[in-house]
Design an enzyme around this catalytic site. Sequence first.
Site, PDB file in Angstrom:
ATOM      1  N   HIS A   1      47.101  35.768  41.001  1.00  0.00           N
ATOM      2  CA  HIS A   1      47.083  37.228  41.067  1.00  0.00           C
ATOM      3  C   HIS A   1      48.243  37.771  41.910  1.00  0.00           C
ATOM      4  CE1 HIS A   1      44.078  37.433  44.721  1.00  0.00           C
ATOM      5  NE2 HIS A   1      45.305  37.537  45.165  1.00  0.00           N
TER       6      HIS A   1
ATOM      7  N   ASN B   1      44.971  31.897  42.224  1.00  0.00           N
ATOM      8  CA  ASN B   1      44.696  32.043  40.791  1.00  0.00           C
ATOM      9  C   ASN B   1      45.812  32.802  40.065  1.00  0.00           C
ATOM     10  OD1 ASN B   1      44.335  34.674  41.598  1.00  0.00           O
ATOM     11  ND2 ASN B   1      42.178  34.825  41.021  1.00  0.00           N
TER      12      ASN B   1
ATOM     13  N   ASP C   1      47.638  47.129  47.655  1.00  0.00           N
ATOM     14  CA  ASP C   1      46.199  47.190  47.376  1.00  0.00           C
ATOM     15  C   ASP C   1      45.370  47.444  48.637  1.00  0.00           C
ATOM     16  OD1 ASP C   1      46.705  44.731  48.535  1.00  0.00           O
ATOM     17  OD2 ASP C   1      46.271  43.563  46.746  1.00  0.00           O
TER      18      ASP C   1
ATOM     19  N   GLU D   1      43.916  40.505  38.841  1.00  0.00           N
ATOM     20  CA  GLU D   1      43.284  39.209  38.629  1.00  0.00           C
ATOM     21  C   GLU D   1      43.549  38.680  37.214  1.00  0.00           C
ATOM     22  OE1 GLU D   1      42.293  37.857  41.232  1.00  0.00           O
ATOM     23  OE2 GLU D   1      40.451  38.668  42.088  1.00  0.00           O
TER      24      GLU D   1
END
Length: 226
Positions: A127, A125, A56, A132
Amino acid sequence: MSKRAANLVADRMSKKPSLVLGLATGSTPVGLYENLIALNKVGKIDFKQVRTFNLDEYCGLKKSDPQSYRYFMNEKLFNHINIDMDNTHLLSGVAKSIENECEDYEKAIAKAGGIDLQVLGIGSNGHIGFNEPDDVFHNRTRQVLLTPSTIRANKRFFEKEEDVPKTALSMGIGTIMSAREIILVAGADKREVMEKLKEEVVSPQVPASILHYHPNCTIFYVDETI
Ligand code: GLP
């Protein structure tokens, strides 16, 4: 943890010198990269033919920006090993056409023969890359909106929270799952989400949980600070 993960990468590189390696940013893989640098320096591994694709990149940051993932990868790995920079691939967060950029990235991965070994970290979280938590799993490389929790978690690298980009480009879950082998590294700071993963419930609300469906995935996890 980092040494073990590096030894696995080194083993795969020795078996296939032109390995297609998927790479991750974040603080967790830094130890893995340090170990790879050390192995390269003593001649145990050779990056001459290795091709890399990163997961990313932030939108809006030029590659010369110290907060960009391109800059991070150069600093933490590429500048210290005998890799051909032309063989290192990251999405551009300042591409004129985001759509073309994402499509071209998928094509470049396919042209390289697909990813042999994908390295992953994990967000608090759940990811992976910048996929996400959501109601659905997103398949391919695309632009994503970062969640407030990710922006908060990543603000430590920026001067102030407002400087953290709100969007990024990320390989999709399908892109990641197409890798022939995956390793995930996680330290004790990820205990909560790692405990959740152990429940073996696959849900797009915990994107990393999809890894339960991958046939060749190894998790390197240290659940205590050592
Ligand atoms: C970023 C990256 C992820 C990485 C995560 C965790 O959000 N996009 O690929 O896994 O950070 O980073 P850290 O290892 O610093 O906790």
